[in-house]
Design an enzyme around this catalytic site. Structure first.
Site, short mmCIF file in Angstrom:
data_model
loop_
_atom_site.label_atom_id
_atom_site.label_comp_id
_atom_site.label_asym_id
_atom_site.label_seq_id
_atom_site.Cartn_x
_atom_site.Cartn_y
_atom_site.Cartn_z
N GLU A 167 -4.46 11.15 14.51
CA GLU A 167 -3.64 11.31 15.74
C GLU A 167 -2.60 10.20 15.94
O GLU A 167 -2.52 9.57 17.01
CB GLU A 167 -4.60 11.39 16.94
N GLU A 274 -11.98 20.20 12.89
CA GLU A 274 -12.74 19.99 14.14
C GLU A 274 -12.77 21.28 14.96
O GLU A 274 -12.57 21.30 16.16
CB GLU A 274 -12.11 18.86 14.96
O1 G3I Z 1 -22.29 5.54 22.47
C1 G3I Z 1 -21.99 5.34 23.87
C2 G3I Z 1 -23.26 5.07 24.65
O2 G3I Z 1 -23.84 3.84 24.20
C3 G3I Z 1 -22.93 5.00 26.13
O3 G3I Z 1 -24.13 4.87 26.87
C4 G3I Z 1 -22.21 6.27 26.54
C5 G3I Z 1 -21.79 6.16 28.00
O4 G3I Z 1 -21.15 7.38 28.33
O5 G3I Z 1 -21.00 6.44 25.78
C6 G3I Z 1 -21.30 6.58 24.39
O6 G3I Z 1 -20.10 6.72 23.69
C7 G3I Z 1 -19.48 8.02 23.84
C8 G3I Z 1 -19.34 8.61 22.42
O7 G3I Z 1 -18.61 9.85 22.48
C9 G3I Z 1 -20.68 8.86 21.77
O8 G3I Z 1 -21.41 9.81 22.52
C10 G3I Z 1 -18.10 7.80 24.43
O9 G3I Z 1 -18.27 7.38 25.78
C11 G3I Z 1 -17.32 9.11 24.41
O10 G3I Z 1 -15.97 8.87 24.82
C12 G3I Z 1 -17.27 9.62 22.96
O11 G3I Z 1 -16.59 10.87 22.97
C13 G3I Z 1 -16.16 11.30 21.68
C14 G3I Z 1 -14.64 11.45 21.74
O12 G3I Z 1 -14.16 11.91 20.46
C15 G3I Z 1 -13.95 10.12 22.07
O13 G3I Z 1 -12.56 10.36 22.17
C16 G3I Z 1 -16.77 12.67 21.37
O14 G3I Z 1 -18.17 12.54 21.20
C17 G3I Z 1 -16.17 13.25 20.10
O15 G3I Z 1 -16.59 14.60 19.92
C18 G3I Z 1 -14.65 13.23 20.20
O16 G3I Z 1 -14.15 13.65 18.97
C19 G3I Z 1 -12.70 13.58 18.82
C20 G3I Z 1 -12.41 13.28 17.37
O17 G3I Z 1 -13.05 12.09 17.01
C21 G3I Z 1 -10.92 13.23 17.14
N1 G3I Z 1 -10.27 14.48 17.57
C22 G3I Z 1 -10.55 14.83 18.97
C23 G3I Z 1 -12.05 14.93 19.20
C24 G3I Z 1 -12.33 15.32 20.65
O18 G3I Z 1 -11.95 14.31 21.53
#
Ligand code: G3I
Length: 380
Positions: A167, A274
């Site tokens: 991205e 994805e």
């Molecule tokens: O691991 C921490 C945890 O320790 C904490 O307690 C918790 C609090 O909410 O957050 C956890 O981290 C989260 C992480 O996912 C793991 O679950 C983050 O807050 C959360 O923002 C993160 O979201 C991910 C997102 O990317 C971030 O932008 C999604 O799971 C994931 O599916 C998503 O995937 C992205 C691709 O990498 C790139 N393309 C877009 C796609 C969708 O956004």
């Protein structure tokens, strides 16, 4: 079938019934079986699905898929949270478990992602949020090189393809996203990232990955220019990842078809990296986090779909997979972004093909049936 006369009567009756029913009971062809020889079928997976804590998930992954992507554990922030480059700066364990699972089960294993403006370590995210970052070009270049060499080197030969840069392009009018890397190092961070990844593992496939390349012509044009720029500067790019975060009707299958062809005509491998389809709601994908809220497990169960909604989702997946099958000579992988609706970052729209109980939705059967649209297989 062996004679049953040697069995007691009841056992003979059961054996006869079982033998007669066997063809119907024989395992249905799975996704990976059905698409073998066309392209890999993958899923983005989470730590608990590969560390033994959710055996049902692991069973589904191994039954249906021959490729895995890490939803979060190989991103810069999760794997390299602390400044510096010795092992104490890294949290390798979850990524090690992910890669070990791929090696153990001989899966086509993806590394996502080496360079992205989101999920950066907190110290670097602060720099990115600052109007006047204090990190110097030399410092950030060193950090990015160290990170790529260390991580790609650690998994050399075990991670088969890397989303080297994720991205890097703007939505809207296209052009380059003003990430900390672009602002402080300059555009050539893109070239250097690919060269470093190749230096660390010359056998690994190297991809540029982005969303809405098939939904925003300006962004797609910018991506074509990016690929030309990378190649003109000797960056060893293997393929492009179209993320595939779709809605029920947008982008059209024709638009997806046209975009795949544009990248394939450049001689690139094309991946749908994805894939998910909003079964309800139609907000545009406006950004990695904006579109459906950050990931995590979110709140509440995904909405159960009406029969009409299930059918509409199935038809959309059928239409999309018909396009992928049409371009199977260029497409090397289709990866769903999550295993079940519950696991999806877009869980509120029930976007995947397995429900909360790991049961196939009608969309699953539509994906299986779409393979029949393949004409005579084209040479790869
Ligand atoms: O691991 C921490 C945890 O320790 C904490 O307690 C918790 C609090 O909410 O957050 C956890 O981290 C989260 C992480 O996912 C793991 O679950 C983050 O807050 C959360 O923002 C993160 O979201 C991910 C997102 O990317 C971030 O932008 C999604 O799971 C994931 O599916 C998503 O995937 C992205 C691709 O990498 C790139 N393309 C877009 C796609 C969708 O956004």
């Amino acid at each position: 079938m062996r004679s049953l006369r040697h069995l007691p009567r009841a056992a003979a009756i059961f054996a006869a019934f079982h033998a007669a029913a066997l063809p119907a009971l024989r395992a249905q062809p799975t996704l990976k079986d059905t698409y073998r020889g066309m392209f890999h079928l993958g899923a983005a997976i989470r730590p608990d699905q590969v560390n033994g804590r959710t055996p049902q998930a692991a069973e589904l992954i191994l039954r249906e898929f021959d490729s895995i992507s890490p939803e979060n554990v190989l991103k810069v922030g999760p794997i390299h949270p602390r400044p510096g480059n010795d092992d104490s700066s890294y949290d390798f364990a979850p990524a090690d478990q992910f890669v070990d699972f791929g090696v153990k089960h001989k899966l086509f294993t993806i590394g996502h992602t080496l360079c992205w403006h989101s999920q950066l370590p907190a110290w670097l995210d602060q720099q990115q949020k600052s109007a006047e970052p204090t990190i110097t070009k030399a410092e950030l270049t060193q950090f990015l090189r160290d990170h790529i060499m260390k991580v790609v080197g650690r998994y050399k030969g075990r991670v088969h393809g890397w989303d080297v840069v994720n991205e890097a392009l703007n939505d809207g009018a296209g052009g380059y996203r003003q990430t900390i890397f672009h602002r402080v190092i300059g555009q050539d961070y893109l070239v250097m990232a690919f060269k470093w990844a190749h230096e660390a593992d010359p056998a690994a496939e190297l991809y540029y990955n982005d969303y809405n390349l098939d939904a925003n012509d300006a962004k797609r044009t910018s991506c074509l220019e990016l690929i030309k720029y990378l190649r003109a500067n000797g960056a060893p790019i293997t393929g492009v990842g179209m993320q595939g975060h779709y809605n029920l009707n947008t982008p059209s299958a024709a638009k997806v078809d046209e975009t795949i062809k544009l990248f394939a005509d450049l001689g690139l491998k094309v991946m749908i990296t994805e894939l998910d389809v909003r079964a309800v709601g139609a907000a545009p994908v406006t950004g990695a986090v904006g579109a459906g809220g950050g990931g995590g497990r979110g709140r509440g169960a995904p909405p159960s779909l009406t029969a009409e909604q299930q059918q509409a989702l199935a038809q959309r997946y059928a239409d999309l997979f018909a396009v992928f099958v049409k371009h199977r000579a260029a497409i090397t992988r289709v990866t769903f972004w999550g295993l079940r609706d519950t696991d999806s970052w877009r869980r509120a729209s029930s976007p995947l093909i397995f429900d909360d109980h790991y049961q196939p939705k009608p969309a699953y059967h539509a994906v299986l049936n779409a393979a029949k649209s393949a004409g005579p297989a084209k040479a790869k």
